[in-house]
Design a protein around this motif. Structure first.
Motif, PDB file in Angstrom:
ATOM      1  N   SER A  91      -9.907 -20.094  -8.017  1.00 34.20           N
ATOM      2  CA  SER A  91     -10.126 -18.882  -8.812  1.00 34.20           C
ATOM      3  C   SER A  91      -9.594 -19.049 -10.231  1.00 34.20           C
ATOM      4  O   SER A  91     -10.248 -18.644 -11.204  1.00 34.20           O
TER       5      SER A  91
ATOM      6  N   PHE B 118     -10.762 -11.800  -3.587  1.00 31.14           N
ATOM      7  CA  PHE B 118      -9.790 -12.193  -4.611  1.00 31.14           C
ATOM      8  C   PHE B 118     -10.452 -12.751  -5.872  1.00 31.14           C
ATOM      9  O   PHE B 118     -10.063 -12.370  -6.988  1.00 31.14           O
TER      10      PHE B 118
ATOM     11  N   CYS C  71     -10.136 -10.901  -9.495  1.00 33.75           N
ATOM     12  CA  CYS C  71      -9.676 -11.606 -10.701  1.00 33.75           C
ATOM     13  C   CYS C  71     -10.681 -11.458 -11.837  1.00 33.75           C
ATOM     14  O   CYS C  71     -10.289 -11.276 -13.005  1.00 33.75           O
TER      15      CYS C  71
ATOM     16  N   HIS D  57      -0.871 -20.140   0.702  1.00 35.21           N
ATOM     17  CA  HIS D  57      -2.167 -19.995   0.049  1.00 35.21           C
ATOM     18  C   HIS D  57      -2.396 -18.505  -0.219  1.00 35.21           C
ATOM     19  O   HIS D  57      -2.931 -17.801   0.648  1.00 35.21           O
TER      20      HIS D  57
ATOM     21  N   PHE E  58      -4.482 -16.738  -1.873  1.00 41.08           N
ATOM     22  CA  PHE E  58      -5.863 -16.268  -1.773  1.00 41.08           C
ATOM     23  C   PHE E  58      -6.584 -16.870  -0.567  1.00 41.08           C
ATOM     24  O   PHE E  58      -7.798 -16.736  -0.440  1.00 41.08           O
TER      25      PHE E  58
ATOM     26  N   PHE F   2      -6.788 -19.805  -4.508  1.00 40.48           N
ATOM     27  CA  PHE F   2      -6.074 -19.387  -5.713  1.00 40.48           C
ATOM     28  C   PHE F   2      -6.315 -20.389  -6.844  1.00 40.48           C
ATOM     29  O   PHE F   2      -6.601 -20.013  -7.982  1.00 40.48           O
TER      30      PHE F   2
END
Length: 271
Positions: A63, A241, A245, A48, A50, A60
């Motif tokens: 996101s 994170f 992004c 994982h 993120f 992840f």
């Protein structure tokens, strides 16, 4: 390496970063977005990247889904705002002094109101959700671009080649399509692209404050809003994170727009 080559490289890198969430979103759906209580609150790892949230959902995947939603909402809102700016800028410069005064007053009115207050007010009146966010962003981001297009048209109307065409008996439609539009397209395209970062950031801000997209959607604003409750427990990855992004997405749009402007600007195209 000359400026044009370097600019093309920057534009290509920015375009790849923008398309990455769209490519990964379909692949990362399904099980990664489902609840897995046995995997909850895991820090970033190879499995994982993120980490996971308090329900064991892969951050992840969430996101990337959130960035895809932001891209869709930002694209629709920026195009709507660009269309409004182009239409009002053209009307202000070509429909006489009365229309020019009214549209200039309208531009000044929108610019004088605090942006976030106006966004929240429109989103609240329209009922929130994706429709409310698109309407709020689309109806508030046009003034600066409209003013730019108006000024560009006014300058072009007094250019020598336009005046010569008028003396030769060319119609207004001929002058508009052959002289005005080729000069306005670069400004319109770059201006609309520069609206994307603002549209995405304001979509995230409205959603963060609870007036935007539905809490059931993995939007970046929802993710950041939910993560605030867990930062004090040491789960820093829930906000870091997704926020990173979002910043990279906004910066990519900015680089792409400025690179495109450098490529189509007549003063720099030969560098």
């Amino acid at each position: 390496m000359n400026l044009r080559t370097r600019t093309l490289i920057y534009a290509a890198m920015a375009l790849v970063l923008l398309l990455l969430p769209l490519a990964l979103s379909p692949v990362l759906g399904g099980d990664r977005l489902a609840t897995h209580l046995i995997d909850r609150n895991e820090p970033p790892s190879w499995r994982h990247p993120f980490g996971t949230d308090w329900l064991g959902r892969d951050m992840f995947a969430r996101s990337m889904k959130g960035l895809t939603l932001s891209l869709g909402v930002g694209l629709t809102a920026a195009l709507a705002s660009g269309f409004i700016a182009g239409a009002l800028g053209l009307m202000a410069a070509t429909m006489g002094k009365a229309a020019d005064r009214f549209i200039t007053w309208l531009i000044d009115l929108f610019l004088s109101v605090p942006h976030l207050v106006l966004l929240l007010l429109i989103a609240f009146v329209t009922g929130g959700g994706a429709k409310g966010v698109i309407l709020a962003v689309g109806l508030t981001h046009w003034p600066s671009l409209a003013r730019l297009i108006r000024a560009e048209i006014l300058q072009l109307k007094h250019s020598e080649f336009v005046l010569i065409s008028k003396h030769m008996g060319r119609s207004r439609m001929w002058i508009a399509t052959r002289h005005l539009l080729p000069h306005l397209w670069p400004q319109f395209i770059v201006g609309t692209l520069l609206l994307f970062p603002h549209a995405i950031l304001h979509e995230a801000a409205i959603t963060f404050l609870g007036m935007g997209l539905s809490p059931h959607q993995p939007a970046i604003g929802i993710i950041l809003s939910e993560s605030m409750r867990y930062l004090s427990t040491g789960m820093w990855w829930l906000a870091f994170f997704p926020g990173l992004c979002l910043v990279m997405l906004v910066r990519s749009f900015d680089v792409l727009a400025r690179s495109l402007h450098a490529l189509i600007d007549p003063g720099r195209s030969q560098e």
